[in-house]
Each structure stands twice: as structure tokens, then as C-alpha cells.
Design an enzyme around this catalytic site. Structure first.
Site, PDB file in Angstrom:
ATOM      1  N   ARG A  33       0.830  -1.217   0.000  1.00 22.12           N
ATOM      2  CA  ARG A  33       0.000   0.000   0.000  1.00 22.12           C
ATOM      3  C   ARG A  33       0.861   1.263   0.000  1.00 22.12           C
ATOM      4  NH1 ARG A  33      -5.291  -1.653   3.640  1.00 22.12           N
ATOM      5  NH2 ARG A  33      -5.931  -3.351   2.290  1.00 22.12           N
ATOM      6  N   ASP A 135     -16.773   7.939   8.878  1.00 20.67           N
ATOM      7  CA  ASP A 135     -15.613   7.059   8.738  1.00 20.67           C
ATOM      8  C   ASP A 135     -14.355   7.856   9.045  1.00 20.67           C
ATOM      9  OD1 ASP A 135     -15.249   4.110   7.373  1.00 20.67           O
ATOM     10  OD2 ASP A 135     -13.444   5.331   7.146  1.00 20.67           O
TER      11      ASP A 135
HETATM   12  C1  LIG Z   1     -14.370  -3.073   6.775  1.00 18.92           C
HETATM   13  S1  LIG Z   1     -15.012  -1.436   6.785  1.00 18.92           S
HETATM   14  C2  LIG Z   1     -16.653  -1.727   7.402  1.00 18.92           C
HETATM   15  C3  LIG Z   1     -17.719  -1.096   6.523  1.00 18.92           C
HETATM   16  C4  LIG Z   1     -19.161  -1.427   6.892  1.00 18.92           C
HETATM   17  N1  LIG Z   1     -19.493  -1.001   8.222  1.00 18.92           N
HETATM   18  C5  LIG Z   1     -19.455  -2.905   6.727  1.00 18.92           C
HETATM   19  O1  LIG Z   1     -19.782  -3.571   7.701  1.00 18.92           O
HETATM   20  O2  LIG Z   1     -19.348  -3.396   5.598  1.00 18.92           O
HETATM   21  C6  LIG Z   1     -14.164  -0.753   8.208  1.00 18.92           C
HETATM   22  C7  LIG Z   1     -14.128   0.771   8.194  1.00 18.92           C
HETATM   23  O3  LIG Z   1     -13.752   1.228   9.490  1.00 18.92           O
HETATM   24  C8  LIG Z   1     -13.045   2.436   9.319  1.00 18.92           C
HETATM   25  N2  LIG Z   1     -12.265   2.733  10.539  1.00 18.92           N
HETATM   26  C9  LIG Z   1     -11.142   2.134  10.997  1.00 18.92           C
HETATM   27  N3  LIG Z   1     -10.717   2.723  12.135  1.00 18.92           N
HETATM   28  C10 LIG Z   1     -11.599   3.695  12.416  1.00 18.92           C
HETATM   29  C11 LIG Z   1     -11.685   4.676  13.458  1.00 18.92           C
HETATM   30  N4  LIG Z   1     -10.770   4.742  14.446  1.00 18.92           N
HETATM   31  N5  LIG Z   1     -12.722   5.547  13.410  1.00 18.92           N
HETATM   32  C12 LIG Z   1     -13.642   5.493  12.415  1.00 18.92           C
HETATM   33  N6  LIG Z   1     -13.611   4.598  11.404  1.00 18.92           N
HETATM   34  C13 LIG Z   1     -12.593   3.714  11.404  1.00 18.92           C
HETATM   35  C14 LIG Z   1     -12.169   2.173   8.102  1.00 18.92           C
HETATM   36  O4  LIG Z   1     -11.730   3.371   7.484  1.00 18.92           O
HETATM   37  C15 LIG Z   1     -13.105   1.344   7.212  1.00 18.92           C
HETATM   38  O5  LIG Z   1     -13.738   2.126   6.234  1.00 18.92           O
END
Ligand SMILES: C[S@@+](CC[C@H](N)C(=O)[O-])C[C@H]1O[C@@H](n2cnc3c(N)ncnc32)[C@H](O)[C@@H]1O
Length: 264
Positions: A33, A135
Site C-alpha cells: 500500500r 468514517d
Molecule cells: C471493513 S469497513 C466496514 C464497513 C461497513 N461497516 C461494513 O460492515 O461493511 C471498516 C471501516 O472502518 C473504518 N475505521 C477504521 N478505524 C476507524 C476509526 N478509528 N474511526 C472510524 N472509522 C474507522 C475504516 O476506514 C473502514 O472504512
């Protein structure tokens, strides 16, 4: 492959910002990445890129690194049992019960928030509801606001919803779908870090906190869930991913369904 020193420096910075620990097993992923970011700056060597990152301490470049290191995989109607349960909750809701607010608390590129919005528009009509998506990643917030997706992402969208709420792209948008304006107008995205005090988002009838807790150690997971629950209305429901139980925490919660909780 990235050197140990660069890997430690970048993962420590990422953990400080996001709360997520990237262990040794993620070294190849981190290398791949960061290589992309190095290339956009004309650097072939990841270690030189990391050195520049540390020397310059440029907040915009740090945001780009955090955006690249988050895992954003998502799709429409992921874990469909939750959407069936959502529909049943709306069915049981008394008429004229006031505005219904839902928060997608790690909304990634927006598919979860728009899936929720499709069910709300179908069951509640054009008004009287709102979805907020947040997010950590600004790139994901921008993508969610665009609401433009490759057609293959829609394979789990019920056909009736596809016809009603998705517009097929033509010309330069061939092969893509745009979420209909009637939904986009009621779904709002903003950047928020779940590891820090939350912006003023109001309170919610439902909170979807799915497939994000899995990245955190138990203490951070509990702290996030506690912070998020502060915004859940009495009688509201919190949804987590099916692999993310809150059972072993000290939170005062009642399990309503698998991966659905309410205040005890
Ligand atoms: C795998 S996605 C989940 C998306 C959706 N909720 C789902 O279940 O399909 C995880 C997301 O969490 C976000 N994320 C990670 N750490 C975070 C934080 N400290 N605060 C807010 N969002 C966060 C990432 O940027 C990512 O877009």
C-alpha cells in the site's frame, strides 16, 4: 519489503491516529500500500518514502497514509439478517412516532448507509428519516458522497430496490450505478474518528457499528462501543458485525438477536 525500522515507525503512527494495531503479519500489505504512495511521488523505494514522511510531517500526506492503511471492504446488504430485522422493527413502529435516525458508524464507501436508506425509504416513505455515515478515512467519505459504484457491487441489492433506487450509468458511467437522489438527499457523510470524542451527531434510533471493532484490542473495542452507545436513544438498537461479540465486555447490554444489542 519495507525495513523493520520504517514498518515500526509507520505502524506506530497509524496506531496513534486510528487505534488499530498492524502486526508483523501485515508487513507485506503495508509495503504494497505504501509502494503506491511512494510511486505517486516518484520514489521507487518505500523506506525513502517513509523517511520523507517522517522528515516532512505533512498532515495531508499523513491522512493519505491513514486512508491507504485502513481496510475498507464492504458491499450492499452485507449480513442480510440485519436488514430483515431492520424491516421488522419498522413494521412494528407506531405511526407518527417522529423522525427515525440511523448511524452507520464506520461507513467506508457508503454501501451500508445506502442499504439502510433503501429499507427506510421503502418502509417509511420519502420523509421522516435520516441516515448519517461516518468514517475515519476522508477518501472513503468522499467516495460515499459520490454514491457511484461499479455495477457488480450491487449483486446483493434486492431487484425491486435496484429498480427503484439505483440509476444505471451511461456513456462515461457505463458499468456503474448511481444511488437515486431521493436517498442521497437523506444520507449525510462526515469524517469521524471513533477513538476520539465524537462530533455532535445527535442521537440515534439505530447504530450500525459493523466490521470495525474486529481491528481493535479488547480495551479499545470496549471504549469505542461505550462512546458510541452514548448516542443511542433509549429503546434503540446497536448492530455489530456477526464476528464482533460485545458479550465479554462490562457494558450494560441486552442481546436482542445475534449481533444486535439494546441498553439493559
Ligand atoms: C471493513 S469497513 C466496514 C464497513 C461497513 N461497516 C461494513 O460492515 O461493511 C471498516 C471501516 O472502518 C473504518 N475505521 C477504521 N478505524 C476507524 C476509526 N478509528 N474511526 C472510524 N472509522 C474507522 C475504516 O476506514 C473502514 O472504512
Amino acid at each position: 519489503m519495507i525495513s523493520q525500522q520504517s514498518f515500526d515507525a509507520v505502524t506506530a503512527m497509524f496506531e496513534r491516529v486510528s487505534g488499530i494495531q498492524l502486526g508483523e503479519s501485515k508487513r507485506a500489505l503495508v509495503t504494497g500500500r505504501l509502494q503506491k504512495l511512494a510511486q505517486t511521488r516518484g520514489l521507487q523505494d518505500v523506506d525513502r518514502y517513509v523517511q520523507a514522511l517522517l522528515d516532512e510531517n505533512d498532515p495531508e500526506e499523513l491522512v493519505r497514509v491513514v486512508d491507504k492503511l485502513t481496510t475498507n471492504e464492504t458491499y450492499f446488504f452485507r449480513e442480510p439478517e440485519h436488514f430483515d430485522f431492520l424491516a421488522s422493527l419498522l413494521e412494528a413502529r407506531p405511526r407518527g412516532a417522529g423522525s427515525f435516525r440511523v448511524w452507520s458508524a464506520a461507513s467506508s464507501s457508503g454501501e451500508e448507509a445506502y442499504s439502510i436508506a433503501m429499507v427506510l425509504a421503502d418502509r417509511l416513505g420519502a420523509g421522516g428519516w435520516e441516515v448519517v455515515g461516518t468514517d475515519l478515512s476522508t477518501a472513503m467519505v468522499d467516495a460515499a458522497r459520490r454514491a457511484l459504484y461499479p455495477m457488480e457491487r450491487a449483486r446483493h441489492v434486492p431487484v425491486a430496490y435496484l429498480k427503484r433506487f439505483c440509476r444505471k450509468g451511461h456513456g462515461e458511467y457505463e458499468g456503474q450505478l448511481l444511488v437515486a437522489r431521493e436517498l442521497r438527499d437523506r444520507v449525510h457523510f462526515t469524517q469521524a474518528n471513533l477513538m476520539q470524542p465524537l462530533p455532535d451527531l445527535g442521537s440515534f434510533d439505530l447504530i450500525f457499528l459493523r466490521n470495525v471493532l474486529i481491528y481493535f484490542d479488547p480495551a479499545s473495542k470496549e471504549a469505542i462501543a461505550r462512546r458510541v452507545l452514548g448516542l443511542l436513544k433509549p429503546g434503540g438498537h446497536l448492530f455489530t458485525g456477526h464476528a464482533e461479540s460485545l458479550a465479554s465486555t462490562s457494558l450494560r447490554l441486552r442481546t436482542v438477536k445475534p449481533a444486535v444489542y439494546a441498553h439493559a
